[in-house]
Design a protein around this motif. Structure first.
Motif, PDB file in Angstrom:
ATOM      1  N   ASN A   1       4.237   9.840   3.326  1.00  0.00           N
ATOM      2  CA  ASN A   1       4.253   9.385   4.733  1.00  0.00           C
ATOM      3  C   ASN A   1       2.777   9.466   5.246  1.00  0.00           C
ATOM      4  N   GLY A   2       2.495   8.761   6.593  1.00  0.00           N
ATOM      5  CA  GLY A   2       1.422   8.942   7.280  1.00  0.00           C
ATOM      6  C   GLY A   2       0.327   8.200   6.480  1.00  0.00           C
ATOM      7  N   SER A   3      -1.013   8.778   6.551  1.00  0.00           N
ATOM      8  CA  SER A   3      -2.362   7.857   6.073  1.00  0.00           C
ATOM      9  C   SER A   3      -1.951   7.852   4.455  1.00  0.00           C
ATOM     10  N   ALA A   4      -1.023   8.761   3.968  1.00  0.00           N
ATOM     11  CA  ALA A   4      -1.019   8.633   2.495  1.00  0.00           C
ATOM     12  C   ALA A   4      -0.568   7.220   2.101  1.00  0.00           C
ATOM     13  N   CYS A   5       0.245   6.829   2.867  1.00  0.00           N
ATOM     14  CA  CYS A   5       0.807   5.313   2.760  1.00  0.00           C
ATOM     15  C   CYS A   5      -0.293   4.302   2.390  1.00  0.00           C
ATOM     16  N   TYR A   6      -1.473   4.525   2.873  1.00  0.00           N
ATOM     17  CA  TYR A   6      -2.402   3.638   2.533  1.00  0.00           C
ATOM     18  C   TYR A   6      -3.809   4.175   1.706  1.00  0.00           C
ATOM     19  N   ALA A   7      -3.539   5.240   0.900  1.00  0.00           N
ATOM     20  CA  ALA A   7      -4.341   5.751   0.212  1.00  0.00           C
ATOM     21  C   ALA A   7      -3.938   5.454  -1.282  1.00  0.00           C
ATOM     22  N   ALA A   8      -4.913   5.590  -2.385  1.00  0.00           N
ATOM     23  CA  ALA A   8      -4.209   5.401  -3.756  1.00  0.00           C
ATOM     24  C   ALA A   8      -3.227   6.107  -4.234  1.00  0.00           C
TER      25      ALA A   8
END
Length: 488
Positions: free
Chosen positions: A380-387
């Motif tokens: 969830n969160g910003s990890a959704c848009y990280a590798a």
């Protein structure tokens, strides 16, 4: 000093002519041949044929490479190169091609080599080699890990009904197996029409990537403009989604009843579902969306939706409704229970209210599918848009989104659940727009063919709500984006 001046003058005088000759030298393939005189038919059909070839190229441009193909009877091509570590091909040399039997009645194979620009694909030169087929055993080596469709079959026996093909309700079980499949290759199921048009016959699914060995159903249709066709032709292709290269193809020919279909009232009775959930059936919660349309419906009639159990008994499959009379076209839900077998059959009948007789009827049969819940880790969160997830595609809650083109414009599935998408409830086509309602939900799965997913709950223009995958991840770490915001 004079000597140097004379030499310089000679160079100057000769240089323009030399440049002109260099500019006029056209790229050419001067040789493309084989020491074989015929290729064994059984080896071609079994995908074990290997044909030695030699070639020679002159005046080759710097950014040109050689591509070896087989030309099929409909002028489509498949790649016949064996896998190699270095894609660059020398201007002259010897190698091995891996052709297939182009058709059951084929008496020859056509091999082709192209000298093409590696970026634009423009052909500088093309040369063909035609070899007859025979039964002499030549070319049976079978060496090299060639990407191959080793089987493409159906358990169906008998003749397909023209009425079911015309109504679009036929679901045909098929099974397939692929070996030496490249990471970037997928499988595409098509029907080939008499005019050689290829029509996609895949049902909507949550993940467009197809397993290398599996079974499923396809939805063939009646050949356009032909109400009494004697057969239909299905084709399975192993296609590289990055390079557009076709590695192999297999076909199925199925007979169709030639008798003309009787006059009917139903124009269609369909469902977007490819199967039903065994767990939901057992729990009494399985509901499948259906759509129908009638033409010239007589007065004093109504529609009845039923489920036919494996022992032949029939039960009502309708949900409670306030209005008893069903319109001639519309969408709804049928509620199903365990059928007592491996498939579920439900139907709709047009009934005369006075006599109780059935004027017309359509039925659909779907396989019962075991629910396979993947090992899923939610992020969830910003990890959704990280590798390993890809960058932002512009989707946001409350904002519109659109469906991006996918291979062969295959439809994009809308599913009821986000982590166990057994039953699809609808589909979207390229260019369709939606409203994003919730999300994103980001998942890392244990499967080798769908490593990462980012899903959103969306509402279609027709008011259907469900979960849609923004993109599909691949085992190699790449992704195929399927949805984006309208500004992207």
């Amino acid at each position: 000093m004079l000597r140097h001046c004379c030499m310089l003058l000679i160079v100057v005088l000769l240089l323009p002519g030399s440049l002109a000759r260099a500019q006029n030298a056209q790229p050419a393939i001067t040789d493309f041949s084989s020491n074989m005189t015929a290729v064994d038919r059984a080896a071609l059909a079994g995908r074990t044929a290997r044909v030695p070839v030699r070639w020679n190229v002159v005046n080759r441009p710097l950014l040109a490479n050689l591509i070896f193909e087989q030309v099929l009877p409909d002028n489509s091509v498949i790649n016949v190169e064996l896998p190699r570590v270095i894609p660059w091909v020398n201007s002259s040399g010897d190698g091995i091609a891996a052709p297939i039997l182009p058709a059951a009645s084929a008496t020859e194979i056509r091999l082709r080599v192209r000298l093409a620009h590696i970026i634009t694909g423009t052909n500088y030169a093309v040369r063909e080699l035609v070899l007859p087929t025979g039964n002499n055993g030549a070319g049976r080596s079978g060496g090299g890990a060639m990407p191959t469709i080793s089987s493409f079959t159906t358990s169906f026996t008998g003749r397909l009904k023209a009425a079911d093909l015309s109504a679009g309700t036929l679901r045909l079980p098929v099974a397939w197996s692929v070996i030496h499949r490249p990471t970037t290759a997928t499988l595409v199921f098509e029907q080939i029409m008499p005019d050689n048009r290829a029509v996609n016959v895949e049902l909507p699914r949550s993940n467009p990537w197809v397993n290398s060995s599996d079974q499923g159903v396809v939805a063939p249709r009646l050949n356009t403009g032909d109400t009494s066709s004697g057969e239909i032709r299905l084709r399975l292709s192993l296609v590289d989604v990055l390079y557009g290269r076709i590695y192999d193809r297999r076909e199925l020919m199925l007979p169709v009843e030639t008798a003309a279909a009787p006059a009917t009232y139903f124009r269609s009775f369909t469902t977007p579902a490819a199967g039903v959930s065994a767990a939901r059936l057992a729990g009494g919660s399985e509901q499948v969306p259906v759509a129908w349309e009638l033409l010239d419906r007589p007065p004093g009639t109504n529609l009845v939706f039923e489920q036919v159990l494996s022992n032949g008994t029939v039960r009502n499959a309708e949900l409670p409704r306030q209005v008893a009379l069903v319109p001639s076209s519309g969408q709804g839900i049928v509620a199903l229970i365990p059928p007592g077998g491996t498939s579920v059959t439900f139907r709709v009948r047009l009934v005369d209210l006075n006599s109780g007789s059935t004027l017309d009827m359509r039925s659909i049969t779907l396989p019962v599918q075991a629910d396979v819940r993947e090992d899923v880790r939610e992020v969830n969160g910003s990890a959704c848009y990280a590798a390993p997830f890809p960058t932002d595609g512009g989707l946001a809650v409350g904002q519109p989104g659109r469906v991006l083109p996918y291979y062969n414009n295959a439809p994009l599935a809308i599913t009821r659940d986000r982590t166990t998408p057994t039953v699809t409830i609808g589909q979207l086509n390229t260019g369709d727009t939606v409203t994003v309602l919730a999300g994103p939900v980001c998942l890392i799965t244990s499967t080798s063919d769908g490593a990462t997913l980012r899903l959103w709950r969306m509402r279609t223009a027709a008011g259907l709500e469900g979960w849609i995958q923004e993109y599909t991840g691949t085992a190699a770490g790449g992704f195929i984006r399927q949805m984006a915001g309208t500004a992207f």
